[in-house]
Scaffold this active site. Structure first.
Site, PDB file in Angstrom:
ATOM      1  N   HIS A 227      10.450  35.399 -26.751  1.00 48.25           N
ATOM      2  CA  HIS A 227      10.911  35.095 -26.169  1.00 48.25           C
ATOM      3  C   HIS A 227      12.769  34.895 -26.723  1.00 48.25           C
ATOM      4  O   HIS A 227      13.160  34.363 -25.617  1.00 48.25           O
ATOM      5  CB  HIS A 227      10.538  33.600 -26.044  1.00 48.25           C
ATOM      6  CG  HIS A 227      11.388  33.154 -25.108  1.00 48.25           C
ATOM      7  ND1 HIS A 227      12.066  31.706 -24.684  1.00 48.25           N
ATOM      8  CD2 HIS A 227      10.806  32.882 -23.953  1.00 48.25           C
ATOM      9  CE1 HIS A 227      12.354  31.090 -23.722  1.00 48.25           C
ATOM     10  NE2 HIS A 227      11.241  32.025 -22.833  1.00 48.25           N
ATOM     11  N   LYS A 229      16.429  36.171 -26.848  1.00 41.58           N
ATOM     12  CA  LYS A 229      17.767  36.593 -26.037  1.00 41.58           C
ATOM     13  C   LYS A 229      19.011  36.749 -26.375  1.00 41.58           C
ATOM     14  O   LYS A 229      19.954  36.294 -26.977  1.00 41.58           O
ATOM     15  CB  LYS A 229      18.374  36.615 -24.810  1.00 41.58           C
ATOM     16  CG  LYS A 229      16.561  35.897 -23.345  1.00 41.58           C
ATOM     17  CD  LYS A 229      15.914  34.421 -23.715  1.00 41.58           C
ATOM     18  CE  LYS A 229      14.807  34.561 -22.973  1.00 41.58           C
ATOM     19  NZ  LYS A 229      14.211  33.475 -22.774  1.00 41.58           N
ATOM     20  N   ASP A 234      28.336  46.353 -32.557  1.00 46.33           N
ATOM     21  CA  ASP A 234      28.830  47.153 -34.189  1.00 46.33           C
ATOM     22  C   ASP A 234      28.943  45.264 -34.710  1.00 46.33           C
ATOM     23  O   ASP A 234      30.023  45.284 -36.200  1.00 46.33           O
ATOM     24  CB  ASP A 234      30.442  46.525 -33.599  1.00 46.33           C
ATOM     25  CG  ASP A 234      31.005  48.537 -32.589  1.00 46.33           C
ATOM     26  OD1 ASP A 234      30.369  48.470 -32.705  1.00 46.33           O
ATOM     27  OD2 ASP A 234      31.842  48.170 -31.370  1.00 46.33           O
ATOM     28  N   HIS A 410      17.479  26.452 -16.474  1.00 41.82           N
ATOM     29  CA  HIS A 410      16.845  27.346 -17.164  1.00 41.82           C
ATOM     30  C   HIS A 410      17.347  27.333 -18.460  1.00 41.82           C
ATOM     31  O   HIS A 410      16.951  27.827 -19.630  1.00 41.82           O
ATOM     32  CB  HIS A 410      16.693  28.874 -16.925  1.00 41.82           C
ATOM     33  CG  HIS A 410      16.295  29.238 -17.699  1.00 41.82           C
ATOM     34  ND1 HIS A 410      17.049  30.334 -18.544  1.00 41.82           N
ATOM     35  CD2 HIS A 410      14.922  29.489 -17.605  1.00 41.82           C
ATOM     36  CE1 HIS A 410      15.527  31.010 -19.086  1.00 41.82           C
ATOM     37  NE2 HIS A 410      14.384  31.047 -18.850  1.00 41.82           N
ATOM     38  N   LYS A 412      18.948  26.264 -22.303  1.00 43.66           N
ATOM     39  CA  LYS A 412      18.291  25.263 -23.335  1.00 43.66           C
ATOM     40  C   LYS A 412      19.468  24.662 -24.341  1.00 43.66           C
ATOM     41  O   LYS A 412      20.026  25.736 -25.672  1.00 43.66           O
ATOM     42  CB  LYS A 412      16.567  26.115 -23.822  1.00 43.66           C
ATOM     43  CG  LYS A 412      15.942  27.179 -22.606  1.00 43.66           C
ATOM     44  CD  LYS A 412      16.482  28.557 -23.166  1.00 43.66           C
ATOM     45  CE  LYS A 412      15.311  29.142 -22.157  1.00 43.66           C
ATOM     46  NZ  LYS A 412      14.672  28.506 -21.246  1.00 43.66           N
ATOM     47  N   ASP A 417      26.955  13.778 -30.203  1.00 35.38           N
ATOM     48  CA  ASP A 417      28.175  12.925 -30.363  1.00 35.38           C
ATOM     49  C   ASP A 417      28.970  14.239 -29.943  1.00 35.38           C
ATOM     50  O   ASP A 417      30.397  13.468 -30.817  1.00 35.38           O
ATOM     51  CB  ASP A 417      27.845  12.854 -32.197  1.00 35.38           C
ATOM     52  CG  ASP A 417      26.622  11.417 -32.081  1.00 35.38           C
ATOM     53  OD1 ASP A 417      26.817  11.042 -31.537  1.00 35.38           O
ATOM     54  OD2 ASP A 417      26.668  11.439 -33.744  1.00 35.38           O
TER      55      ASP A 417
END
Length: 492
Positions: A227, A229, A234, A410, A412, A417
């Site tokens: 899952h 991404k 380089d 979508h 996450k 703080d």
């Protein structure tokens, strides 16, 4: 003829015996696996009350014992290959933790946890840039791809063969022709169209691997998905977050019917990219890609001699079904336990573990401001209603729950703080914690945390704040549906 009749008569009378043995064998396997008791009971109930269908469902999505044992062995081998580097970097990591602690106090224990578990080295001197939605991520990402001089490594769950996907594929082919080492790793289930497209190509000039492709003989492995991404250019520039390669993440396409897609990504430059590169190397090896050595220029610099780009402290949390523990969940729990004032969480799916749910309720009851943002409408009917079944206990303890209504959120992210943030691919659900290959960046940077807090306030303007009184007014049938879907929560 009489023999055939005798066989038929025997089967008619004793047909149930092989079925009973099959059920006993399956249930015994589940018990031997020593799963979480709730998940064990859920699978047993599914198998018993859904005859045949339950067994098929378990075969496709529930098996784990043999596969997980193999993945654990792979992880152990990868760790052994990196053992000398960990030993060499011990002093460097301790010095970084001291620096981080001087800035954020006990919240630095998250970095200590990741170092002690040998998940990722804490790094300082990084430059980080927050990228909101595809409109900000893709132009920056494409510019970096065009500037690649040595290598491009991409690891994505969804990579669609649409406008943005074709543009990026074109860049990869062009850079490969220039002599840049290009490796593309995509999930076998998340990107089926691209797998078919690239598998048919005879003239492909860069390396491509599908992660755990699913065939008839490997359907039992379909539950374990990559899952992540991430993009690494380089060995110096890294991208991480919730944004896949797809047109859906771009909200300026002139399509009035398109759902507004709210997501977050992070660009990183500096020593931390070395750790991200090692993560890709691990995934590439698991997918049995053509081997490459990390000392062949793919890191370009060896820690701790990497040029400092900024002031951000960055580490990564990687977890998978073969991990020694659910590291992403545990890293979040460490951070929540050290929070002092405010916790802001954004997730598209909220099917929490008991540990996470308890931590949020305790934090709110202890006087911290805890805010949770979820989509008003999800892209999964069952997950949506399962998520809703967990809301009431949070409201009763004082957690503020916002439902995003502008489109589909979508992102996450977690912000604690204004000092520590998590940005990555990890949903607050059982699948992300225990089943998928996931990754999150843990970042300590005042500017970035301030931007995340500001974005949270912007998004709140497109939300509805749910109150306990309003929650209790919900239709009894909807609440009943929530409860039914919750029964499947341990399996989601």
């Amino acid at each position: 003829m009489e023999f055939a009749q005798e066989i038929f008569s025997f089967l008619k009378q004793w047909y149930w015996m092989p079925i009973v043995f099959l059920y006993i064998g399956t249930i015994s396997t589940i018990l031997i696996e020593n799963r979480n008791p709730t998940k064990t009971l859920s699978w047993i109930l599914v198998i018993i009350f859904l005859p045949v269908i339950g067994l098929l469902f378990y075969y496709f999505f529930g098996q784990k014992f043999n596969k997980v044992q193999r993945l654990k062995r792979v992880n152990d081998m990868q760790m052994m290959r990196l053992q000398k580097e960990w030993d060499r970097l011990e002093g460097y990591m301790d010095q970084n933790i001291i620096r981080i602690s001087s800035r954020i106090g006990t919240l630095a224990r998250v970095f200590t946890f990741l170092k002690n578990e040998r998940v990722s080295s804490p790094t300082t001197g990084n430059c980080v840039k927050l990228l909101i939605n595809g409109e900000e991520k893709f132009p920056d990402f494409i510019k970096s791809l065009h500037g690649a001089k040595h290598s491009i490594h991409l690891e994505y769950y969804i990579f669609e063969v649409d406008t943005i996907g074709k543009e990026i594929l074109g860049i990869l082919e062009a850079k490969a022709r220039e002599g840049v080492f290009v490796r593309l790793l995509i999930d076998g289930i998340g990107s089926p169209a691209l797998v078919r497209h690239l598998s048919r190509r005879k003239d492909l000039n860069f390396e491509f691997r599908p992660f755990f492709p699913v065939t008839f003989t490997s359907m039992g492995n379909s539950n374990f998905r990559n899952h992540r991404k991430i993009g690494i250019i380089d060995g110096e520039i890294g991208y991480i977050g919730g944004i896949n390669i797809s047109d859906r993440y771009i909200n300026q396409r002139g399509d009035s019917a398109a759902v507004f897609w709210r997501d977050t990504s992070l660009k990183i430059e500096g020593p931390a990219v070395t750790m991200l590169q090692i993560g890709f190397w691990n995934s590439w090896n698991i997918a049995e890609g053509t081997p490459f050595q990390l000392n062949e220029g793919y890191l370009l610099h060896r820690l701790p001699a990497v040029e400092k780009k900024g002031s951000a402290a960055v580490s990564f949390v990687e977890s998978d079904p073969g991990s020694r523990g659910p590291f992403n969940m545990e890293a979040i729990l460490v951070g929540l336990g050290e929070a002092d004032k405010k916790i802001q969480l954004v997730t598209p799916y909220y099917v929490p573990s008991d540990e996470l749910s308890t931590a949020l309720k305790i934090a709110a009851a202890a006087g911290l401001e805890v805010e949770l943002m979820l989509p008003e409408k999800s892209d999964s009917f069952i997950v949506q209603h399962a998520s809703l079944s967990f809301i009431k206990p949070l409201l009763e303890r004082g957690v503020k729950v916002y439902f995003y209504k502008k489109g589909f959120i979508h992102a996450k992210t977690i912000n604690i703080d204004g000092k520590l943030s998590y940005i990555g691919t990890v949903n607050l659900d059982t699948r992300s914690f225990y089943i998928n290959y996931e990754i999150a960046a843990v970042v300590s940077d005042p500017t970035l945390c301030g931007q995340l807090e500001e974005q949270f306030e912007i998004d709140k303007a497109d939300c509805t704040l749910m109150t306990l009184a309003e929650w209790k007014k919900r239709n009894i049938w909807k609440r009943g549906l929530d409860s039914v879907c919750r029964l499947l929560a341990p399996l989601l």
